[in-house]
Design a protein around this motif. Structure first.
Motif, PDB file in Angstrom:
ATOM      1  N   PRO A   1       0.167  -1.546  -0.286  1.00  0.00           N
ATOM      2  CA  PRO A   1       0.212  -0.021   0.163  1.00  0.00           C
ATOM      3  C   PRO A   1       0.510   1.473   0.225  1.00  0.00           C
ATOM      4  CG  PRO A   1      -0.121  -0.606   1.786  1.00  0.00           C
ATOM      5  CD  PRO A   1       1.030  -2.193   1.245  1.00  0.00           C
ATOM      6  N   GLY A   2       2.373   0.943   0.154  1.00  0.00           N
ATOM      7  CA  GLY A   2       2.911   2.462   0.449  1.00  0.00           C
ATOM      8  C   GLY A   2       2.936   3.055   1.671  1.00  0.00           C
ATOM      9  N   ARG A   3       2.407   4.614   1.955  1.00  0.00           N
ATOM     10  CA  ARG A   3       2.477   5.033   3.029  1.00  0.00           C
ATOM     11  C   ARG A   3       1.025   5.502   3.009  1.00  0.00           C
ATOM     12  NH1 ARG A   3       7.184   5.880   6.090  1.00  0.00           N
ATOM     13  NH2 ARG A   3       8.822   5.976   4.554  1.00  0.00           N
ATOM     14  N   TRP A   4       0.362   6.005   3.863  1.00  0.00           N
ATOM     15  CA  TRP A   4      -0.867   7.430   4.327  1.00  0.00           C
ATOM     16  C   TRP A   4      -2.133   5.250   3.823  1.00  0.00           C
ATOM     17  CZ3 TRP A   4      -0.013  10.066  -0.621  1.00  0.00           C
ATOM     18  CH2 TRP A   4       1.118  11.124  -0.221  1.00  0.00           C
ATOM     19  N   THR A   5      -2.007   4.615   4.895  1.00  0.00           N
ATOM     20  CA  THR A   5      -3.282   4.226   5.051  1.00  0.00           C
ATOM     21  C   THR A   5      -3.704   4.069   6.492  1.00  0.00           C
ATOM     22  OG1 THR A   5      -1.826   1.831   6.497  1.00  0.00           O
ATOM     23  CG2 THR A   5      -1.559   2.415   3.475  1.00  0.00           C
ATOM     24  N   LEU A   6      -4.771   4.010   6.296  1.00  0.00           N
ATOM     25  CA  LEU A   6      -5.764   3.539   7.657  1.00  0.00           C
ATOM     26  C   LEU A   6      -5.593   3.127   8.374  1.00  0.00           C
ATOM     27  CD1 LEU A   6      -7.918   4.940   8.845  1.00  0.00           C
ATOM     28  CD2 LEU A   6     -10.001   3.261   7.748  1.00  0.00           C
ATOM     29  N   THR A   7      -4.766   1.667   8.205  1.00  0.00           N
ATOM     30  CA  THR A   7      -4.181   1.086   9.288  1.00  0.00           C
ATOM     31  C   THR A   7      -2.759   1.344   9.710  1.00  0.00           C
ATOM     32  OG1 THR A   7      -4.698  -0.786   7.538  1.00  0.00           O
ATOM     33  CG2 THR A   7      -3.265  -1.592   9.059  1.00  0.00           C
ATOM     34  N   SER A   8      -2.368   1.732   9.192  1.00  0.00           N
ATOM     35  CA  SER A   8      -0.832   2.900  10.154  1.00  0.00           C
ATOM     36  C   SER A   8      -1.498   3.742  11.423  1.00  0.00           C
ATOM     37  CB  SER A   8      -0.276   3.882   8.859  1.00  0.00           C
ATOM     38  OG  SER A   8      -0.183   4.766   8.264  1.00  0.00           O
ATOM     39  N   VAL A   9      -2.636   4.400  10.792  1.00  0.00           N
ATOM     40  CA  VAL A   9      -3.402   5.513  11.532  1.00  0.00           C
ATOM     41  C   VAL A   9      -4.017   4.820  12.881  1.00  0.00           C
ATOM     42  CG1 VAL A   9      -5.369   7.073  11.667  1.00  0.00           C
ATOM     43  CG2 VAL A   9      -3.966   7.363   9.981  1.00  0.00           C
ATOM     44  N   ALA A  10      -5.014   3.342  13.109  1.00  0.00           N
ATOM     45  CA  ALA A  10      -4.803   2.785  13.582  1.00  0.00           C
ATOM     46  C   ALA A  10      -4.089   2.202  14.478  1.00  0.00           C
ATOM     47  CB  ALA A  10      -6.243   1.957  12.923  1.00  0.00           C
ATOM     48  N   ARG A  11      -3.418   2.038  14.048  1.00  0.00           N
ATOM     49  CA  ARG A  11      -1.870   1.326  14.779  1.00  0.00           C
ATOM     50  C   ARG A  11      -0.654   1.954  14.359  1.00  0.00           C
ATOM     51  NH1 ARG A  11      -2.543  -5.204  12.734  1.00  0.00           N
ATOM     52  NH2 ARG A  11      -4.640  -4.394  12.373  1.00  0.00           N
ATOM     53  N   PRO A  12      -0.082   3.099  14.954  1.00  0.00           N
ATOM     54  CA  PRO A  12       0.719   3.884  14.948  1.00  0.00           C
ATOM     55  C   PRO A  12       2.258   3.343  14.979  1.00  0.00           C
ATOM     56  CG  PRO A  12      -0.394   4.619  16.199  1.00  0.00           C
ATOM     57  CD  PRO A  12      -0.995   3.913  16.553  1.00  0.00           C
ATOM     58  N   GLY A  13       2.210   2.254  15.580  1.00  0.00           N
ATOM     59  CA  GLY A  13       3.730   1.658  15.712  1.00  0.00           C
ATOM     60  C   GLY A  13       4.401   0.765  14.477  1.00  0.00           C
ATOM     61  N   ARG A  14       3.172   0.469  14.156  1.00  0.00           N
ATOM     62  CA  ARG A  14       3.293  -0.625  13.128  1.00  0.00           C
ATOM     63  C   ARG A  14       3.475  -0.380  11.279  1.00  0.00           C
ATOM     64  NH1 ARG A  14      -0.297  -5.757  14.330  1.00  0.00           N
ATOM     65  NH2 ARG A  14       1.574  -6.454  13.713  1.00  0.00           N
ATOM     66  N   GLY A  15       2.618   0.994  11.037  1.00  0.00           N
ATOM     67  CA  GLY A  15       2.974   1.384   9.716  1.00  0.00           C
ATOM     68  C   GLY A  15       2.212   0.817   9.431  1.00  0.00           C
ATOM     69  N   GLY A  16       2.420   1.434   7.798  1.00  0.00           N
ATOM     70  CA  GLY A  16       1.732   0.585   6.662  1.00  0.00           C
ATOM     71  C   GLY A  16       2.925  -0.490   6.237  1.00  0.00           C
ATOM     72  N   GLU A  17       2.200  -1.094   5.292  1.00  0.00           N
ATOM     73  CA  GLU A  17       3.287  -2.131   5.051  1.00  0.00           C
ATOM     74  C   GLU A  17       3.786  -2.170   4.845  1.00  0.00           C
ATOM     75  OE1 GLU A  17       1.048  -5.910   2.818  1.00  0.00           O
ATOM     76  OE2 GLU A  17      -1.498  -4.719   3.196  1.00  0.00           O
ATOM     77  N   ARG A  18       5.215  -2.623   4.631  1.00  0.00           N
ATOM     78  CA  ARG A  18       6.459  -1.694   3.452  1.00  0.00           C
ATOM     79  C   ARG A  18       6.665  -2.254   1.759  1.00  0.00           C
ATOM     80  NH1 ARG A  18       9.307   2.217   4.237  1.00  0.00           N
ATOM     81  NH2 ARG A  18      11.124   0.936   3.145  1.00  0.00           N
ATOM     82  N   PRO A  19       6.565  -2.061   0.768  1.00  0.00           N
ATOM     83  CA  PRO A  19       6.947  -2.860  -0.231  1.00  0.00           C
ATOM     84  C   PRO A  19       8.026  -3.789   0.050  1.00  0.00           C
ATOM     85  CG  PRO A  19       7.291  -0.193  -0.806  1.00  0.00           C
ATOM     86  CD  PRO A  19       6.815  -0.586   0.915  1.00  0.00           C
ATOM     87  N   VAL A  20       7.246  -4.394  -1.008  1.00  0.00           N
ATOM     88  CA  VAL A  20       8.519  -5.948  -1.085  1.00  0.00           C
ATOM     89  C   VAL A  20       9.519  -5.728  -1.378  1.00  0.00           C
ATOM     90  CG1 VAL A  20       8.849  -8.837  -2.154  1.00  0.00           C
ATOM     91  CG2 VAL A  20       7.360  -7.399  -1.353  1.00  0.00           C
ATOM     92  N   ALA A  21      10.431  -5.324  -2.410  1.00  0.00           N
ATOM     93  CA  ALA A  21      11.368  -4.540  -2.453  1.00  0.00           C
ATOM     94  C   ALA A  21      11.999  -3.327  -1.789  1.00  0.00           C
ATOM     95  CB  ALA A  21      11.290  -4.257  -4.160  1.00  0.00           C
ATOM     96  N   ALA A  22      11.539  -3.341  -0.086  1.00  0.00           N
ATOM     97  CA  ALA A  22      11.716  -1.625   0.730  1.00  0.00           C
ATOM     98  C   ALA A  22      12.547  -2.296   0.811  1.00  0.00           C
ATOM     99  CB  ALA A  22      10.496  -1.714   1.188  1.00  0.00           C
ATOM    100  N   GLY A  23      13.974  -3.419   0.773  1.00  0.00           N
ATOM    101  CA  GLY A  23      15.621  -3.908   2.158  1.00  0.00           C
ATOM    102  C   GLY A  23      16.372  -2.738   1.118  1.00  0.00           C
ATOM    103  N   ARG A  24      16.040  -2.012   0.752  1.00  0.00           N
ATOM    104  CA  ARG A  24      17.072  -1.006   0.631  1.00  0.00           C
ATOM    105  C   ARG A  24      17.831   0.018   1.937  1.00  0.00           C
ATOM    106  NH1 ARG A  24      14.965   1.322  -4.968  1.00  0.00           N
ATOM    107  NH2 ARG A  24      13.268  -0.579  -4.635  1.00  0.00           N
TER     108      ARG A  24
END
Length: 142
Positions: A119-142
């Motif tokens: 989902p990238g950033r700015w998800t409702l999930t990241s607002v509901a659970r601030p410590g967890r954030g949105g899912e990171r993209p699969v290739a975001a291991g940089r």
């Protein structure tokens, strides 16, 4: 290009939001005769496949828009558009430009990309659970 890479999660979120909103609008138009109404005739309640497709469009698009259960919702939306293309459009002609299936093809591939990247950033999930954030993209291991 470095600026785009630096803001990758934000660009993915914007893409997800726009695609989800447009898809949800298709469902709302079909189910509630708003936003210009359905393309074609309004399907009867529970009629296969039109009414069910509109329900998937409305609720799947809303989930993707909000960033809630994004990957499964995007995969369901992608599959529904693949079905729409191959069952409803492809029998008329091979290419989308000939058979009127451009929207189905674009939504199918757009949702598949969202399912793969997350989902990238700015998800409702990241607002509901601030410590967890949105899912990171699969290739975001940089």
């Amino acid at each position: 290009m470095e600026a785009l890479e630096k803001n990758r999660d934000h660009v993915i979120a914007l893409f997800r939001i726009v695609v989800g909103l447009l898809f949800a609008c298709h469902g709302a138009a079909t189910l509630f005769d708003v936003l210009g109404g359905p393309h074609g005739t309004k399907p009867d309640v529970a009629a296969w496949p039109g009414w069910w497709a509109a329900v998937i469009q409305l609720f799947g698009g809303a989930l993707v828009l909000a960033g809630v259960a994004t990957r499964p919702a995007a995969l369901l939306c992608s599959g529904s558009m693949a079905y729409a293309y191959f069952v409803e459009h492809q029998s008329d002609a091979l290419f989308p430009i000939e058979n009127g299936g451009e929207a189905a093809a674009m939504f199918c591939w757009s949702f598949l990309l969202i399912a793969a990247l997350g989902p990238g950033r700015w998800t409702l999930t990241s607002v509901a659970r601030p410590g967890r954030g949105g899912e990171r993209p699969v290739a975001a291991g940089r």
